[in-house]
Design a protein around this motif. Structure first.
Motif, PDB file in Angstrom:
ATOM      1  N   TYR A 258       0.873  -1.169   0.000  1.00  0.00           N
ATOM      2  CA  TYR A 258       0.000   0.000   0.000  1.00  0.00           C
ATOM      3  C   TYR A 258       0.908   1.216   0.000  1.00  0.00           C
TER       4      TYR A 258
ATOM      5  N   ARG B 240       0.835   4.285  -0.422  1.00  0.00           N
ATOM      6  CA  ARG B 240       0.540   5.572   0.210  1.00  0.00           C
ATOM      7  C   ARG B 240       1.087   5.647   1.632  1.00  0.00           C
TER       8      ARG B 240
ATOM      9  N   CYS C 291       2.340  11.175   4.086  1.00  0.00           N
ATOM     10  CA  CYS C 291       1.555  10.319   3.197  1.00  0.00           C
ATOM     11  C   CYS C 291       0.481  11.072   2.441  1.00  0.00           C
TER      12      CYS C 291
ATOM     13  N   MET D 201      -2.205  12.536   3.678  1.00  0.00           N
ATOM     14  CA  MET D 201      -3.516  12.154   4.195  1.00  0.00           C
ATOM     15  C   MET D 201      -3.893  13.032   5.376  1.00  0.00           C
TER      16      MET D 201
END
Length: 322
Positions: A213, A215, A240, A242
């Protein structure tokens, strides 16, 4: 070191050694039972030819899995299990011959489907065993594949095939120096299995799942690359791209634990290494792993290892002197 090479950093923090224990050559019916291992031990099996069924004795989920030639399995949580041919027939007697390197050659008189397999264990010292157990699934299966063309020739699976071939040759030749060579190859085996698992399309749960993953990769690389930094949720989420809530949710879903929990395990593993140095005071060790408060460091070290930093240092010195 590349930014995302957290695996190299992990293996700089911990020390993994390994040994070959059994070279099996069985004809069905056969059965090999393994009791629960100590926390710092990880059993492994390499199926060279044939097939085997591995059955886990204490689990509420999957109880059995078939392994075939080319499969390599690691059991990071050390649960009890049984390997057998799957027929259900009673196993016959086994003949054991001890090799010069310390591993055993086991054969039986079964005339059914044949299995050739290498069995051994990896050893990970405390408190690094906690970091490994929390990062890896209960069972980890990868395949070594020979004869790939094109870009796949550089894959971890193909490298594993070459490594396994060399291990098999050393084990069966039983020549001087074989034990030392196999111990060195075992450490490489551990690393390549983790790489192969992270490259697979269906990476298992735990830290290896995070590698699939992308990210989350910047956060993993950041924590392993600079664990002494005062990371907070905002910093890691920003790396990331986010929000805090999204990052925390994805990290928990993939790893089954928080980023703060992983960071603490990394720091305590580093601290255990630093405490082995006689010139490092406990205050200096605490600061070197990101703690300004010795009391806070001491509490966390006790929580993760069950001993105080001073007790750990004393035990490490006693082990080194033996």
């Amino acid at each position: 070191m590349p930014q995302a090479d957290w695996l190299s950093r992990l293996l700089q923090i911990i020390t993994v050694t390994g040994q070959l224990e059994i070279c099996c050559s069985y004809g069905a019916p056969w059965r090999l039972a393994k009791s629960q291992c100590a926390a710092h031990e990880i059993p492994y099996h390499i199926v060279l030819n044939g097939r085997t069924v591995i059955e886990f004795l204490e689990t509420d989920t999957e109880t059995a899995k078939e392994l075939v030639g080319g499969d390599i399995i690691l059991l990071p949580h050390g649960s009890a299990y049984v390997l057998h041919d799957g027929s259900g027939a009673p196993a016959g007697p086994t003949v054991v011959r001890q090799g010069s390197g310390g591993w055993a050659f086991k054969k039986n008189g079964g005339s059914g489907e044949r299995l050739d397999m290498l069995c051994g264990r990896f050893f990970i010292g405390r408190p690094h065993d906690r970091l490994i157990r929390n990062c890896l699934p209960a069972k980890l299966v990868v395949r070594s594949i020979e004869g790939l063309a094109g870009d796949d020739t550089g894959s971890a699976s193909n490298h594993l095939a070459n490594l396994v071939a060399l291990m098999r040759m050393e084990a069966t030749s039983d020549k001087p120096g074989g034990d030392a060579i196999l111990r060195g190859l075992s450490s490489v085996l551990f690393t390549l299995v983790l790489r192969a698992a992270s490259e697979s399309e269906s990476a298992p749960e735990g830290l290896l799942a995070l590698t699939g993953y992308s990210r989350l990769t910047p956060a993993i690389a950041g924590m392993f690359g600079d664990p002494t930094r005062h990371w907070n949720l905002i910093d890691l989420a920003d790396l990331c791209g986010m929000s805090r809530a999204t990052f925390a949710r994805h990290f928990q879903d993939k790893l089954g634990r928080s980023a703060a929990d992983l960071l603490t395990d990394i720091r305590m593993s580093l601290a255990a290494n630093e405490l082995k140095k006689p010139t490092m005071s406990i205050e200096a060790v605490a600061e070197s792993v990101g703690y300004q408060s010795v009391a806070a460091f001491r509490r966390m070290f006790i929580d993760r290892t069950g001993t105080t930093p001073a007790q750990w240092r004393r035990l490490a010195r006693e082990r080194a002197s033996k």
